[in-house]
Design an enzyme around this catalytic site. Sequence first.
Site, PDB file in Angstrom:
ATOM      1  N   SER A  10      35.863  13.154  -8.376  1.00 13.57           N
ATOM      2  CA  SER A  10      36.619  12.637  -9.520  1.00 13.57           C
ATOM      3  C   SER A  10      36.500  13.569 -10.710  1.00 13.57           C
ATOM      4  O   SER A  10      35.449  14.159 -10.955  1.00 13.57           O
ATOM      5  CB  SER A  10      36.120  11.244  -9.910  1.00 13.57           C
ATOM      6  N   LYS A  45      34.200   5.824  -4.505  1.00 11.86           N
ATOM      7  CA  LYS A  45      35.293   6.529  -5.191  1.00 11.86           C
ATOM      8  C   LYS A  45      36.512   5.627  -5.331  1.00 11.86           C
ATOM      9  O   LYS A  45      37.203   5.640  -6.359  1.00 11.86           O
ATOM     10  CB  LYS A  45      35.662   7.799  -4.404  1.00 11.86           C
ATOM     11  N   HIS A 101      35.815   3.274  -8.112  1.00 12.57           N
ATOM     12  CA  HIS A 101      35.987   4.063  -9.341  1.00 12.57           C
ATOM     13  C   HIS A 101      37.460   4.091  -9.738  1.00 12.57           C
ATOM     14  O   HIS A 101      37.807   3.884 -10.902  1.00 12.57           O
ATOM     15  CB  HIS A 101      35.475   5.491  -9.112  1.00 12.57           C
ATOM     16  N   ASN A 102      38.339   4.332  -8.765  1.00 10.11           N
ATOM     17  CA  ASN A 102      39.761   4.401  -9.069  1.00 10.11           C
ATOM     18  C   ASN A 102      40.326   3.040  -9.456  1.00 10.11           C
ATOM     19  O   ASN A 102      41.230   2.948 -10.295  1.00 10.11           O
ATOM     20  CB  ASN A 102      40.527   4.966  -7.871  1.00 10.11           C
ATOM     21  N   GLU A 107      39.432   2.664 -12.907  1.00 12.08           N
ATOM     22  CA  GLU A 107      40.314   3.573 -13.656  1.00 12.08           C
ATOM     23  C   GLU A 107      41.669   2.914 -13.931  1.00 12.08           C
ATOM     24  O   GLU A 107      42.204   3.001 -15.045  1.00 12.08           O
ATOM     25  CB  GLU A 107      40.506   4.855 -12.855  1.00 12.08           C
TER      26      GLU A 107
END
Length: 513
Positions: A142, A216, A219-220, A223
């Site tokens: 990232s 991940k 995380h997105n 986001e």
Amino acid sequence: MSENSCDIGLIGLAVMGQNLVLNMADHGYTVAVYNRTTAVMDEFIKKNQESEPSAARVIGYAELHDFVRSLKRPRKIVLLVKSTAVLPSDRDAVDGVVDGLIPLLEHGDIIIDGGNSNWNATIRREKELAERGLRFFGSGVSGGELGARFGPSLMPGGDKSAWKELEPIWKSIAAKVDPKTGKPIERNDPLNPVTLEEGEPCTTYIGANGAGHYVKMVHNGIEYIDMQLICEAYFLMKTLLKMKPDEMSKVFGKWNQGVLDSFLMQITTDILQQKDPTNKRKFLVDVILDTAGQKGTGKWTSQNALDLGIPANAMAEAVYARCLSAIKDERVAASKVLKGPKIKDIKGKKKLVAAIHDALYCSKIVSYAQGFQLMAEAQKEYKWELNFGEIAKIFRGGCIIRARFLQKITDAYTKDPKLQNLMLDPYFKKALHNAQDNWRKVIGLAVEYGIPVPAFSSALAYFDGYRTATLPANLLQAQRDYFGAHTYERIDKPRGQKFHVDWPEADRPQLDM
């Protein structure tokens, strides 16, 4: 270049791949590169050897077998190839590259998938390659193009012995943060006394098989909601207070000096100052069409939350907001037919801006709470052992969601590794209690004047639902038992004991199931 001379190899020279290669070369690693289109590779090497001194350590190979032979054993090969696999059985471009490599590799060699692959596909690939004596590693990357070039956040998951081989490289190229403050260390920053060498690297071993790609993905998902919340704060200032982009830029810039300090706030401050290159009298944001794209990881997060029964409603709402933005023509037509309340002049501009700040902060806390709650359930489902304090640490620098308050999340999980929900930590509990009046005020005004704030509203609904001891699901369960004999539990009986009534004659004796 002779056989067994390169430290690591990389396949896939799109922008992220190119920047990651240069990052590794900067740190003294000799990197072999291969690209399906050889001309792209040749152009990349030629261009950078003229401008980047470290590019002399980048060696291109037109043939895959020569590329593989150039690598030191155990070979370490990074793939930055677009993945489309969703179901564990799906095979895509990543599998195609892996299939081409397998006959050329030897026992113990390592393939690292650095793309946005679905964790289910990573679990499958890891198992398939382990049966052949090869090690497959899924590592989230990232930070976008600049992160890849100068220091990303890296989320590796797979065989722990493979991590020992990869760890020195990943720790070298990852973003670094000040170990005392958690603040990202920028290159050549004269105001920061902490050097990159003294900083903590934004990478750690996440867990087995698909754990790195799963983290991940979450995380997105965070986001997505983080971006949507900022957009709703912008939209409230634009519609309720009639503020111009440059005025809002100053507000976001000021907020970025406090608890809302983050990469996304920083770039929002810059975006709102940008003039339209074709007409300097206009701001660029005002001429950008209001339709947002998405690559799928936010949707995966929401789908998995549903699969695991985790109420990540705010993250899901951010995905739906993008979907709603995409039907632009329908919205334009509907705006001419469906009417809402007229927006009146709002007094007390300074107080309302402060209230929007608080609404944004509270909603942001909820968003991270949902993301970490989802990861906590996933580790049970997939038999991982996730360290949430370490995960929060590696989010502090390099990645898109890097923010000042991630240090507080790190502190929360360091104090209580088994913390059930981030909102229960004393720091975040106090923040929510202190700011919730403004949070409610902002959403109330938005509803009163017909301004859509789906992410703010969903975050508040989660907060209120989570803190409510008794919800109306008792009536819902009665409905389910009425039409489908789904049974129910009673408040005066032990949990797990089920009952059923022969509706509608509810006076019949209850039957212990």
